[in-house]
Design a protein around this motif. Structure first.
Motif, PDB file in Angstrom:
ATOM      1  N   VAL B  98       0.814  -1.212   0.000  1.00  0.00           N
ATOM      2  CA  VAL B  98       0.000   0.000   0.000  1.00  0.00           C
ATOM      3  C   VAL B  98       0.854   1.271   0.000  1.00  0.00           C
ATOM      4  O   VAL B  98       0.396   2.322  -0.458  1.00  0.00           O
ATOM      5  CB  VAL B  98      -0.979  -0.029   1.180  1.00  0.00           C
ATOM      6  CG1 VAL B  98      -0.230   0.077   2.509  1.00  0.00           C
ATOM      7  CG2 VAL B  98      -2.009   1.070   1.051  1.00  0.00           C
ATOM      8  N   MET B 100       3.150   1.953  -1.908  1.00  0.00           N
ATOM      9  CA  MET B 100       3.379   2.366  -3.296  1.00  0.00           C
ATOM     10  C   MET B 100       2.406   3.473  -3.678  1.00  0.00           C
ATOM     11  O   MET B 100       2.752   4.379  -4.429  1.00  0.00           O
ATOM     12  CB  MET B 100       3.184   1.168  -4.237  1.00  0.00           C
ATOM     13  CG  MET B 100       3.448   1.461  -5.705  1.00  0.00           C
ATOM     14  SD  MET B 100       2.141   2.331  -6.614  1.00  0.00           S
ATOM     15  CE  MET B 100       0.880   1.073  -6.740  1.00  0.00           C
ATOM     16  N   LEU B 101       1.189   3.414  -3.136  1.00  0.00           N
ATOM     17  CA  LEU B 101       0.158   4.370  -3.541  1.00  0.00           C
ATOM     18  C   LEU B 101       0.534   5.807  -3.182  1.00  0.00           C
ATOM     19  O   LEU B 101       0.150   6.741  -3.876  1.00  0.00           O
ATOM     20  CB  LEU B 101      -1.172   4.005  -2.887  1.00  0.00           C
ATOM     21  CG  LEU B 101      -1.736   2.636  -3.255  1.00  0.00           C
ATOM     22  CD1 LEU B 101      -3.020   2.381  -2.490  1.00  0.00           C
ATOM     23  CD2 LEU B 101      -1.968   2.519  -4.750  1.00  0.00           C
ATOM     24  N   GLY B 104       3.849   6.354  -5.741  1.00  0.00           N
ATOM     25  CA  GLY B 104       3.833   5.872  -7.111  1.00  0.00           C
ATOM     26  C   GLY B 104       5.139   5.197  -7.493  1.00  0.00           C
ATOM     27  O   GLY B 104       5.885   4.711  -6.647  1.00  0.00           O
TER      28      GLY B 104
END
Lengths: 113, 116
Positions: B98, B100-101, B104
């Protein structure tokens, strides 16, 4: 499989005109949406993202995008473009617990004087 | 400033050669990716890795392999280069799961490979 559709491969506009770059995604629960920009001869850079909360998100250089769940869209807009906005723009989606991005095919924005 | 560095900006190789494209990130990211970018086709995922010595095929793995012996380095290998592998190759990295969100992917500047 999730997919992302960018409806326009090329968008030519004149400087100071408004622009909209369209992005639609395949319907799914818990989508997370991103726009990336690629300037000539460079890699991609994150422009803005929608994770949750307000459906309107903004970038530092005047772009904004609105998450529209009913239309499964995440269109990118700018009210007045500059020559320096000339670039390729990629829409991307991550869905649910799959934290990988799926990219659209890109839209080349060309701003002419 | 965090970086993903691709070792070559331009490469010209002959058909049949074994080609190595190198990518190094200094952000301690778990995930690393290799894409190729072609006009009208966008970005297509070749391989990705979510940990050292781990790899998974992407959408177009044929003709390619990868190696990740250290966390910071992810290599793309063209076993026997062919002219249809002429393309722009982009490396990217990200945090895992999560997280990464929030940030990005971070991309390198790309390697433009020409196979003659």
């Amino acid at each position: 499989a999730q997919s992302v559709t960018q409806l326009d491969s090329q968008v030519p506009v004149f400087e100071e005109a408004p622009v909209e770059l369209r992005c639609n995604y395949s319907s799914s629960v818990s989508v997370y949406l991103f726009w990336y920009v690629q300037y000539p001869n460079q890699g991609l850079q994150l422009l803005l993202k929608y994770l949750s909360g307000s459906t309107l998100v903004e970038s530092i250089n005047g772009f904004e995008a609105e998450f529209n769940k009913s239309q499964t869209s995440f269109h990118l807009r700018k009210p007045s473009v500059h020559i320096s906005d000339t670039a390729e723009y990629f829409c991307a989606v991550s869905r649910g617990s799959n934290y990988k991005l799926t990219f659209g095919k890109g839209t080349l924005l060309t701003v002419n004087p | 400033d965090v970086k993903v560095t691709q070792s070559s900006r331009y490469l010209v190789k002959r058909t049949g050669e074994k080609v190595f494209l190198e990518c190094v990130q200094d952000m301690d990211h778990e995930n690393m990716f290799w894409y190729r970018q072609d006009p009208g086709l966008g970005l297509r995922l070749i391989y990705f890795s979510y940990d050292v010595k781990m790899k998974e095929k992407g959408d177009i793995p044929e003709g390619y392999s990868v190696s990740r012996e250290k966390k910071e380095r992810f290599s793309l290998i063209l076993e026997s280069a062919s002219t249809n592998q002429t393309s722009m190759y982009l490396c990217a990295s990200s945090l895992a799961q999560v997280t990464m969100l929030q940030y990005g992917y971070t991309f390198g500047s790309g390697t433009r490979l020409t196979v003659v």
